[in-house]
Design a protein around this motif. Sequence first.
Motif, PDB file in Angstrom:
ATOM      1  N   PHE A 220      33.281 -53.466  50.880  1.00  0.00           N
ATOM      2  CA  PHE A 220      33.264 -54.525  49.856  1.00  0.00           C
ATOM      3  C   PHE A 220      33.133 -53.819  48.508  1.00  0.00           C
ATOM      4  CE2 PHE A 220      31.937 -57.935  47.210  1.00  0.00           C
ATOM      5  CZ  PHE A 220      32.278 -59.129  47.829  1.00  0.00           C
ATOM      6  N   GLU A 221      34.229 -53.824  47.750  1.00  0.00           N
ATOM      7  CA  GLU A 221      34.330 -52.986  46.557  1.00  0.00           C
ATOM      8  C   GLU A 221      33.895 -53.714  45.285  1.00  0.00           C
ATOM      9  OE1 GLU A 221      34.022 -50.617  45.042  1.00  0.00           O
ATOM     10  OE2 GLU A 221      35.838 -49.497  44.614  1.00  0.00           O
ATOM     11  N   ASN A 222      32.864 -53.161  44.647  1.00  0.00           N
ATOM     12  CA  ASN A 222      32.379 -53.746  43.392  1.00  0.00           C
ATOM     13  C   ASN A 222      32.506 -52.812  42.198  1.00  0.00           C
ATOM     14  OD1 ASN A 222      31.460 -56.339  44.155  1.00  0.00           O
ATOM     15  ND2 ASN A 222      29.607 -55.469  45.053  1.00  0.00           N
ATOM     16  N   VAL A 223      32.760 -51.513  42.452  1.00  0.00           N
ATOM     17  CA  VAL A 223      32.619 -50.570  41.327  1.00  0.00           C
ATOM     18  C   VAL A 223      33.852 -49.729  41.009  1.00  0.00           C
ATOM     19  CG1 VAL A 223      30.133 -50.475  41.748  1.00  0.00           C
ATOM     20  CG2 VAL A 223      31.560 -48.610  42.559  1.00  0.00           C
ATOM     21  N   GLY A 224      34.641 -49.319  41.993  1.00  0.00           N
ATOM     22  CA  GLY A 224      35.823 -48.490  41.730  1.00  0.00           C
ATOM     23  C   GLY A 224      35.469 -47.051  41.390  1.00  0.00           C
ATOM     24  N   GLY A 225      36.432 -46.359  40.786  1.00  0.00           N
ATOM     25  CA  GLY A 225      36.215 -44.990  40.332  1.00  0.00           C
ATOM     26  C   GLY A 225      35.905 -44.029  41.476  1.00  0.00           C
ATOM     27  N   PHE A 238      42.536 -49.673  60.411  1.00  0.00           N
ATOM     28  CA  PHE A 238      42.528 -51.140  60.258  1.00  0.00           C
ATOM     29  C   PHE A 238      41.296 -51.661  59.503  1.00  0.00           C
ATOM     30  CE2 PHE A 238      45.113 -50.054  63.930  1.00  0.00           C
ATOM     31  CZ  PHE A 238      46.331 -50.553  63.504  1.00  0.00           C
ATOM     32  N   ALA A 239      40.729 -50.798  58.660  1.00  0.00           N
ATOM     33  CA  ALA A 239      39.619 -51.245  57.802  1.00  0.00           C
ATOM     34  C   ALA A 239      40.141 -52.257  56.780  1.00  0.00           C
ATOM     35  CB  ALA A 239      39.006 -50.047  57.086  1.00  0.00           C
ATOM     36  N   ARG A 240      39.202 -53.040  56.253  1.00  0.00           N
ATOM     37  CA  ARG A 240      39.549 -54.028  55.213  1.00  0.00           C
ATOM     38  C   ARG A 240      38.719 -53.750  53.956  1.00  0.00           C
ATOM     39  NH1 ARG A 240      38.271 -54.587  60.308  1.00  0.00           N
ATOM     40  NH2 ARG A 240      36.829 -56.333  60.091  1.00  0.00           N
ATOM     41  N   ILE A 241      39.375 -53.932  52.803  1.00  0.00           N
ATOM     42  CA  ILE A 241      38.664 -53.773  51.521  1.00  0.00           C
ATOM     43  C   ILE A 241      38.799 -55.068  50.718  1.00  0.00           C
ATOM     44  CG2 ILE A 241      38.447 -52.469  49.371  1.00  0.00           C
ATOM     45  CD1 ILE A 241      39.789 -50.099  50.690  1.00  0.00           C
ATOM     46  N   PRO A 242      37.780 -55.939  50.731  1.00  0.00           N
ATOM     47  CA  PRO A 242      37.779 -57.044  49.750  1.00  0.00           C
ATOM     48  C   PRO A 242      37.527 -56.426  48.369  1.00  0.00           C
ATOM     49  CG  PRO A 242      36.250 -57.462  51.584  1.00  0.00           C
ATOM     50  CD  PRO A 242      36.621 -56.001  51.641  1.00  0.00           C
ATOM     51  N   LEU A 243      38.534 -56.506  47.507  1.00  0.00           N
ATOM     52  CA  LEU A 243      38.434 -55.883  46.174  1.00  0.00           C
ATOM     53  C   LEU A 243      37.876 -56.922  45.212  1.00  0.00           C
ATOM     54  CD1 LEU A 243      38.869 -53.795  44.027  1.00  0.00           C
ATOM     55  CD2 LEU A 243      41.317 -54.247  44.084  1.00  0.00           C
ATOM     56  N   CYS A 244      36.556 -56.829  45.024  1.00  0.00           N
ATOM     57  CA  CYS A 244      35.840 -57.848  44.251  1.00  0.00           C
ATOM     58  C   CYS A 244      35.723 -57.455  42.793  1.00  0.00           C
ATOM     59  CB  CYS A 244      34.457 -58.026  44.884  1.00  0.00           C
ATOM     60  SG  CYS A 244      33.390 -59.123  43.978  1.00  0.00           S
ATOM     61  N   GLY A 245      35.389 -56.188  42.524  1.00  0.00           N
ATOM     62  CA  GLY A 245      35.192 -55.771  41.134  1.00  0.00           C
ATOM     63  C   GLY A 245      35.300 -54.269  40.984  1.00  0.00           C
TER      64      GLY A 245
END
Length: 333
Positions: A220-225, A238-245
């Motif tokens: 669960f992505e909140n930061v990036g970089g 088959f991982a999933r990344i909800p790109l939130c922020g």
Amino acid sequence: MSNKNVQVTLASRPTGWVQESNFKIVETEIPKPGASQVLVKNLYLSLDPYMRGRMNAGPSYAASVEIGQVMVGRTVGEVVESNDPALKPGDSVAGYLGWQLYASANAKELQKVDPKLVPLTAYLGAVGMPGLTAWWGLLDIGAPKAGETVVVSAAAGAVGSIVGQIAKIKGCRAVGIAGGKAKCDLVVDQFGFDACVDYKGGNLARDLRAAAPKGIDIYFENVGGEVLETVVMQLNPFARIPLCGLISQYNEPHPHGLDRLVMLLGNRVKLQGFIISDYAARNAQPTAELAQWVRDGKIRYRETIANGIESAPRALIGLLKGENIGKQLVKLF
Ligand SMILES: NC(=O)c1ccc[n+]([C@@H]2O[C@H](COP(=O)([O-])OP(=O)(O)OC[C@H]3O[C@@H](n4cnc5c(N)ncnc54)[C@H](OP(=O)(O)O)[C@@H]3O)[C@@H](O)[C@H]2O)c1
């Protein structure tokens, strides 16, 4: 009732980091509610990372705040005058009423909330927009299965702290990433994550591998970089990344992207960006579920509360720098 309204407006657009001088505190008349409108006394203001984007000019998923306009923001408050039978004086409401003490709004644009069910401020946090962001991002996009490993960044924050707790409710291993030992201790001790890794500790890749020994099924992505670039090396097929922020990029004049895209290809990873407003019509059930989890003690939350509307600019800068723990609020009265 004090006889003046106080507002925070956008005075100039920041280049890079936000400065307090980008805001102006102004005194105005308290607005009169028109037909079908109510006058609301805002008691708490929510500060959120998206506000940084609204201070920019240029294309985005939402309109910019214009110079001289009141800053956007969600508040909870109390109806003090009403021209609509749907709301009466004394009712508690939440709405996008901005950085100001009083606002008039159409009754139908406000959400009536019940402070006897959960505390009023929770409607800006665990049972409000951040909680719903965690709920939809994890459950709709992440689609967790019991036994999987969920990693979330900004884990001591408003969204991240709820993501890990929902992951636990769903039978997953919850691993947080946060800045500093104190935040990591809180993530484990108070929010009940299985582990938390300090990304400022010097060896994120090694520490994350130790905390998620079976690899990562949902990030669960909140930061990036750099955090994102480290995590993608440890994703399972088959991982999933909800790109939130992508908060690490919001003050960068030239945001940089994902340099390790090849890892997503090889592992057939699904990455999906989402904006919580897309789910607005379907929020009744998740809101009720989050409130129940809070009441049952299955979800715990923390708040960092600044005092007085004049403190809002400084508190927003603090949020963007990671000075908050849990939900950042401003107490207006
Ligand atoms: N897609 C949507 O609809 C939606 C809705 C709500 C929020 N969001 C996004 O969700 C994320 C979290 O929002 P939130 O409201 O819950 O804020 P938050 O996590 O309560 O506060 C922001 C946190 O970000 C972390 N941070 C700041 N700069 C960082 C950096 N350079 N590298 C790593 N971490 C950094 C800080 O924690 P540390 O001290 O741990 O670094 C800070 O406390 C943000 O990216 C926000 O834009 C998206």
